[in-house]
Structures are given as structure tokens and as C-alpha cells.
Write an enzyme that holds these catalytic residues in place. Structure first.
Site, PDB file in Angstrom:
ATOM      1  N   THR A  56       0.840  -1.208   0.000  1.00  0.00           N
ATOM      2  CA  THR A  56       0.000   0.000   0.000  1.00  0.00           C
ATOM      3  C   THR A  56       0.872   1.254   0.000  1.00  0.00           C
ATOM      4  O   THR A  56       0.480   2.302  -0.497  1.00  0.00           O
ATOM      5  CB  THR A  56      -0.921   0.000   1.238  1.00  0.00           C
ATOM      6  OG1 THR A  56      -1.591  -1.250   1.313  1.00  0.00           O
ATOM      7  CG2 THR A  56      -1.951   1.112   1.187  1.00  0.00           C
ATOM      8  N   TYR A 143       6.151 -12.721   2.961  1.00  0.00           N
ATOM      9  CA  TYR A 143       4.888 -12.273   2.368  1.00  0.00           C
ATOM     10  C   TYR A 143       4.613 -13.105   1.115  1.00  0.00           C
ATOM     11  O   TYR A 143       5.257 -12.931   0.091  1.00  0.00           O
ATOM     12  CB  TYR A 143       5.032 -10.799   2.028  1.00  0.00           C
ATOM     13  CG  TYR A 143       3.789 -10.072   1.577  1.00  0.00           C
ATOM     14  CD1 TYR A 143       3.880  -8.747   1.177  1.00  0.00           C
ATOM     15  CD2 TYR A 143       2.525 -10.636   1.570  1.00  0.00           C
ATOM     16  CE1 TYR A 143       2.765  -8.017   0.785  1.00  0.00           C
ATOM     17  CE2 TYR A 143       1.404  -9.933   1.170  1.00  0.00           C
ATOM     18  CZ  TYR A 143       1.534  -8.614   0.802  1.00  0.00           C
ATOM     19  OH  TYR A 143       0.421  -7.897   0.418  1.00  0.00           O
ATOM     20  N   LYS A 168       2.876 -14.011   5.988  1.00  0.00           N
ATOM     21  CA  LYS A 168       1.708 -13.199   5.619  1.00  0.00           C
ATOM     22  C   LYS A 168       1.186 -13.704   4.285  1.00  0.00           C
ATOM     23  O   LYS A 168       1.921 -13.759   3.303  1.00  0.00           O
ATOM     24  CB  LYS A 168       2.137 -11.742   5.510  1.00  0.00           C
ATOM     25  CG  LYS A 168       1.037 -10.759   5.153  1.00  0.00           C
ATOM     26  CD  LYS A 168       1.570  -9.349   5.279  1.00  0.00           C
ATOM     27  CE  LYS A 168       0.511  -8.298   5.040  1.00  0.00           C
ATOM     28  NZ  LYS A 168       0.217  -8.098   3.618  1.00  0.00           N
TER      29      LYS A 168
HETATM   30  O1  LIG Z   1      -4.944  -5.332   3.711  1.00  0.00           O
HETATM   31  C1  LIG Z   1      -3.999  -4.654   3.307  1.00  0.00           C
HETATM   32  C2  LIG Z   1      -2.879  -5.199   2.560  1.00  0.00           C
HETATM   33  C3  LIG Z   1      -1.708  -4.295   2.668  1.00  0.00           C
HETATM   34  C4  LIG Z   1      -0.463  -5.013   2.346  1.00  0.00           C
HETATM   35  O2  LIG Z   1      -0.384  -6.182   2.473  1.00  0.00           O
HETATM   36  C5  LIG Z   1       0.671  -4.246   1.873  1.00  0.00           C
HETATM   37  O3  LIG Z   1       0.567  -3.030   1.862  1.00  0.00           O
HETATM   38  O4  LIG Z   1       1.679  -4.868   1.531  1.00  0.00           O
END
Ligand SMILES: O=CCCC(=O)C(=O)O
Length: 319
Positions: A56, A143, A168
Site C-alpha cells: 500500500t 509475504y 503473511k
Molecule cells: O490489507 C492490506 C494489505 C496491505 C499489504 O499487504 C501491503 O501493503 O503490503
């Protein structure tokens, strides 16, 4: 100010995990003052952590120098009250460079963004994340999304690695995520952290909670913190009344927001950023290769936020 390990500071968050957008001025240059105001507003609203310069936050669009300035500004604004986790991505050499810049800037941890371009095999991905975790003193959250998809066996290996504290999920494959959670629980003692990291994670919050994943990232917190906070309270109540509020917010706000977000490429960032501007903070446009959302979509977002806020009256006192 606490120096408690990052995992212990994230395990039971007192509020949403905040993924701030990155602010640019009219000339497209980094606008640190506005970024600071955005971070300060999120902390004052109740954020439990700041994930700076992640998806984001347009990690992909920042120079290393801008990245370090933003992380340092977020660290300064939080002043140790909540942890700052910084993105670190691209190939291993660059990811390590970003990690060191984040460490110098005072970050508490790293969110390992996907490697760039190549679709690597599991052996290479494991090497990538373990080398990143070994490069600094910062703990790493891996992630999963795009070209970074890991097998349960690979996540077991990463959960055993020094410095890797969590995973994540930005993919949304519940069968895979359940097998991953089960494999790590069966084979790795300790308390590995899992996050629902889908673009609008609240939408699938109850589904992920069903497989033991209660931590999530909130992009909505950027532009509608009151709605995100009401969701967080209701979701973490873990009661039938709380779940009823969660479902009301999903039905009346999150689902329509996700359907609006799906109308444009990159809207997971550009529409969120437009939402922050609607709230009165001029964080500027997104940088290419993203583009601005259509005017009618921004108008619809404003309507949805009002619709979501109207639901908060119903939730008052419930949780
Ligand atoms: O729910 C929001 C996801 C934000 C995210 O994972 C990022 O900004 O990497």
C-alpha cells in the site's frame, strides 16, 4: 518505549496493523511532512503497528533513498510506541540493501516483499528469505503473493530459520494456507505468526480465523480508521454479537468496497490513496506504473465510506 521482540509486540495487537500510503507532492516528489501526518494520524487513531513502504506504501515506486527517509520518518513518529515494519524486496542483493537501510533507519522488522520478475523454485526462495533474515538483526515476516508462493514444507523450513518470525498470506488459497498452518504446527515448536495479508483482509477475516489466523493487515484503516477499528473490536471479541457486527460490516461496507476495488488494476493502492485524500489529507497521486482511479469510482468510494459509517451506529455498544 519497549525493546520486546517484534513477534511478542505483534502477537495480540491492540489495534489494526496500519499500512500507510506514501505521500507525494504536486511535483511527484516525496512529501515527508504529509507522510508524517498520515502516520501520526494512524497512531493516534489506535494502530498497533506501522508497516511502512510495503504494498500500500508503493514500495515498488520508491528509490532506496526515499525508502529510508520514509522508514526513518515512521520510526520518528511512532517514537517506540508501536513497532515499525518496513518492506524489503526485489532480488536478494537489493532486498538485503533495503533491509540494511531499514535497520539503519531504526525499523523493528521487515516484511519480505516478493522477489522481482523471476518465478523461482522452492529451494531458491528458501535461500532468498534465509539470506535476507541473516543480513540484519531485523526479524522477517515472509509475504506470500504473486511470484512468491511457498509449499507447506518450505514454510516449515523457514519457520525453523533464525530471524523468520511469521508468514503473511496475500494469495488467498485457503486449502494451501490450512496445510501450511497445520504443517508448521505439527513440525515446528514455538509460536510462528500468521497474517491474512489479502488486499482487503477484513473481508476474509472470519474464514482465516477458522484456520487459526487472526492477525491481518488493514488498508481500510488508512482512509476509514473508524470503520477498521469497529471491525477490529468486533472481530477480536470472538463472540456471536461481535461476529454479527463483523458480518454487518462485511455486507454493508467491505464486500461492496472489494467489488469496487476490483474495477481497476492497482486499485488496492490507488483507490486507498484516493480514500485518504477524500478524508482531507492530500497524499498526492500514485506513481506509475499505477494510475489514478476513475472519478466515478472515487465518488462511489465516498458513498461507501458514508454507508459504512452509518453502520457504526448499529455496532455501538455491541463490542
Ligand atoms: O490489507 C492490506 C494489505 C496491505 C499489504 O499487504 C501491503 O501493503 O503490503
Amino acid at each position: 518505549m519497549t525493546s520486546a521482540p517484534l513477534a511478542s509486540r505483534l502477537r495480540v495487537p491492540s489495534g489494526p496493523l496500519f499500512f500507510p500510503v506514501t505521500a507525494y507532492g504536486p511535483d511527484g516528489a516525496l512529501d515527508l511532512d504529509t507522510f508524517r501526518a498520515h502516520v501520526r494520524g494512524g497512531i493516534e487513531a489506535g494502530a498497533a503497528a506501522v508497516f511502512a513502504c510495503c504494498g500500500t506504501g508503493e514500495f515498488h515506486a520508491l528509490t532506496p533513498e526515499e525508502f529510508q527517509e520514509c522508514v526513518a520518518a515512521a520510526v520518528d513518529e511512532t517514537a517506540g510506541r508501536v513497532p515499525v515494519v518496513a518492506g524489503a524486496g526485489y532480488g536478494t542483493a537489493l532486498a538485503v540493501r533495503y533491509a540494511r537501510l531499514a535497520e539503519e533507519a531504526g525499523a523493528d522488522g521487515l516484511l519480505a516483499m516478493p522477489p522481482y520478475l523471476v518465478v523461482a523454485g522452492q529451494e531458491g526462495l528458501i535461500r532468498h528469505y534465509t539470506e535476507l533474515a541473516a543480513a540484519t538483526s531485523l526479524d522477517v515476516i515472509v509475504y506470500q503473493r504473486d511470484n512468491a508462493v511457498l509449499t507447506p514444507e518450505s514454510v516449515v523450513e523457514l519457520a525453523r530459520a533464525d530471524g523468520v518470525i511469521g508468514f503473511k498470506d496475500g494469495l488467498g488459497d485457503m486449502d494451501l494456507m490450512q496445510r501450511t498452518v497445520s504443517a508448521v504446527r505439527s513440525e515446528v515448536p514455538g509460536d510462528f505468526l500468521y497474517f491474512n495479508g489479502l488486499p482487503t483482509a477484513e473481508l476474509t477475516g472470519l474464514a482465516y480465523r477458522g484456520i487459526g489466523v487472526t492477525l491481518y493487515s488493514s488498508a481500510v484503516f488508512c482512509f476509514a480508521p473508524d470503520i477498521a477499528l469497529a471491525f477490529h473490536r468486533a472481530f477480536n471479541a470472538g463472540t456471536p454479537e461481535g461476529d454479527a457486527v463483523v458480518n454487518r460490516l462485511v455486507d454493508g461496507f467491505y464486500r461492496p468496497f472489494v467489488e469496487l476495488r476490483a474495477l481497476g488494476r492497482g486499485y488496492a493502492v490507488s483507490l486507498v490513496k484516493a480514500g485518504v485524500r477524500l478524508g482531507g489529507l492530500d497524499v498526492g497521486p500514485v506513481r506509475p506504473p499505477l494510475h489514478e482511479p476513475a472519478d466515478e469510482h472515487v465518488k462511489r468510494l465516498a458513498e461507501l465510506v458514508e454507508q459504512g459509517r452509518a453502520l457504526l451506529g448499529d455496532a455501538k455498544g455491541t463490542v
